[in-house]
Design an enzyme around this catalytic site. Structure first.
Site, PDB file in Angstrom:
ATOM      1  CG  LEU A   1      -1.954  -1.156   1.189  1.00 45.82           C
ATOM      2  CD1 LEU A   1      -2.540  -1.412   2.567  1.00 45.82           C
ATOM      3  CD2 LEU A   1      -3.068  -0.849   0.179  1.00 45.82           C
TER       4      LEU A   1
ATOM      5  CG  HIS B   1       6.028 -10.818   7.565  1.00 47.76           C
ATOM      6  ND1 HIS B   1       5.923 -10.724   6.204  1.00 47.76           N
ATOM      7  CD2 HIS B   1       7.270 -11.312   7.818  1.00 47.76           C
ATOM      8  CE1 HIS B   1       7.057 -11.119   5.638  1.00 47.76           C
ATOM      9  NE2 HIS B   1       7.890 -11.474   6.605  1.00 47.76           N
TER      10      HIS B   1
HETATM   11  C1  GAR Z   1       0.229 -16.097   5.736  1.00 46.17           C
HETATM   12  O1  GAR Z   1       1.258 -16.958   6.113  1.00 46.17           O
HETATM   13  C2  GAR Z   1       0.631 -14.661   5.973  1.00 46.17           C
HETATM   14  O2  GAR Z   1       1.399 -14.471   7.124  1.00 46.17           O
HETATM   15  C3  GAR Z   1       1.452 -14.400   4.740  1.00 46.17           C
HETATM   16  O3  GAR Z   1       0.756 -15.031   3.693  1.00 46.17           O
HETATM   17  C4  GAR Z   1       0.017 -16.118   4.223  1.00 46.17           C
HETATM   18  C5  GAR Z   1      -1.430 -15.916   3.854  1.00 46.17           C
HETATM   19  O4  GAR Z   1      -2.181 -17.056   4.166  1.00 46.17           O
HETATM   20  N1  GAR Z   1       1.578 -12.992   4.506  1.00 46.17           N
HETATM   21  C6  GAR Z   1       2.645 -12.456   3.930  1.00 46.17           C
HETATM   22  O5  GAR Z   1       3.578 -13.102   3.528  1.00 46.17           O
HETATM   23  C7  GAR Z   1       2.581 -10.955   3.801  1.00 46.17           C
HETATM   24  N2  GAR Z   1       3.783 -10.472   3.233  1.00 46.17           N
HETATM   25  P1  GAR Z   1      -3.764 -16.954   4.273  1.00 46.17           P
HETATM   26  O6  GAR Z   1      -4.275 -16.326   2.978  1.00 46.17           O
HETATM   27  O7  GAR Z   1      -4.194 -18.396   4.385  1.00 46.17           O
HETATM   28  O8  GAR Z   1      -4.089 -16.147   5.488  1.00 46.17           O
END
Ligand code: GAR
Length: 187
Positions: free
Chosen positions: A91, A107
Site C-alpha cells: 500500500l 507476517h
Molecule cells: C500467511 O502466512 C501470511 O502471514 C502471509 O501469507 C500467508 C497468507 O495465508 N503474509 C505475507 O507473507 C505478507 N507479506 P492466508 O491467505 O491463508 O491467510
C-alpha cells in the site's frame, strides 16, 4: 461496549481471515468483521466471508484508483481497524498515512528478520533454527512497523517450505485474533 469494526483485506486462501472470523464468533470477542475486500476475484477467502455472511467486495489492483476505492469501501462500511491477511500488495505511503495506527498486518517471520516475500524459503536457506510470526502496525516501510505481538516457532531438521509454513501458520491463527483483541480492548 460496541465491538470494534474490522475490515479484512485478502489476496488468496484466507486462512487468517478464517481465524479472525472464528475469533469474532466468540460471544465476548470485542471486534466484528464488517467487510472483506479482495484484490483478486478468485481468492478462496471470499467463500469464507460468504459462508460467514460477511459482506465482501473485489477491487482489482489493476483498476485505476484501486486504493481510493478500497479506502472508500472501508469508510462506507464504518471500518475502524484494517487487518491485512495474506494481502499481497504494497500500500502507498499516502494510504498508510490515512490509516495510521488503524492498519495492521501479519507476517510469517520474526520481524525485523526476513521481511518481504518467500519468507520460509529464505529462513531455511539461512540455516536459522527458529522463526515465527509477527503482527505489526503497517507503516510506509515494508514489514517494518511497530510490533504488536510476535511468537517464536522452531525450525526442525528435515523441514521443507510446506512443513515450516504449516507450523508457522498454526501460530498465526492464534496470534492474529489475540492481537486484534488487545487493540480492541485498548491494551
Ligand atoms: C500467511 O502466512 C501470511 O502471514 C502471509 O501469507 C500467508 C497468507 O495465508 N503474509 C505475507 O507473507 C505478507 N507479506 P492466508 O491467505 O491463508 O491467510
Amino acid at each position: 461496549m460496541a465491538r470494534l469494526r474490522l475490515g479484512v483485506l485478502i489476496s488468496g486462501r484466507g486462512s487468517n481471515l478464517q481465524a479472525l472470523i472464528d475469533g469474532c464468533a466468540a460471544p465476548d470477542f470485542p471486534a466484528e468483521i464488517v467487510l472483506v475486500i479482495s484484490n483478486k476475484a478468485d481468492a478462496a477467502g471470499l467463500a469464507r466471508a460468504k459462508a460467514a455472511s460477511i459482506p465482501s467486495s473485489v477491487i482489482s489492483h489493476r483498476e485505476p484508483g484501486f486504493e481510493a476505492a478500497v479506502g472508500d469501501a472501508l469508510r462506507d462500511a464504518g471500518v475502524e481497524l484494517v487487518c491485512l491477511a495474506g494481502f499481497m500488495r504494497v500500500l502507498s505511503a499516502d494510504f498508510v498515512a490515512k490509516w495510521r495506527d488503524r492498519l495492521i498486518n501479519i507476517h510469517p517471520s520474526l520481524l525485523p528478520a526476513f521481511p518481504g516475500l518467500e519468507t520460509h524459503r529464505r529462513v531455511l536457506a539461512s540455516g536459522a533454527t527458529e522463526t515465527g510470526c509477527t503482527v505489526h502496525f503497517v507503516t510506509a516501510a515494508l514489514d517494518a512497523g511497530p510490533i504488536i505481538l510476535q511468537e517464536k516457532v522452531p525450525v526442525l531438521p528435515g523441514d521443507d517450505e510446506d512443513r515450516l509454513a504449516a507450523r508457522v501458520l498454526a501460530v498465526e491463527h492464534r496470534l492474529y485474533p489475540q492481537a486484534v483483541r488487545l487493540l480492541a480492548e485498548r491494551r
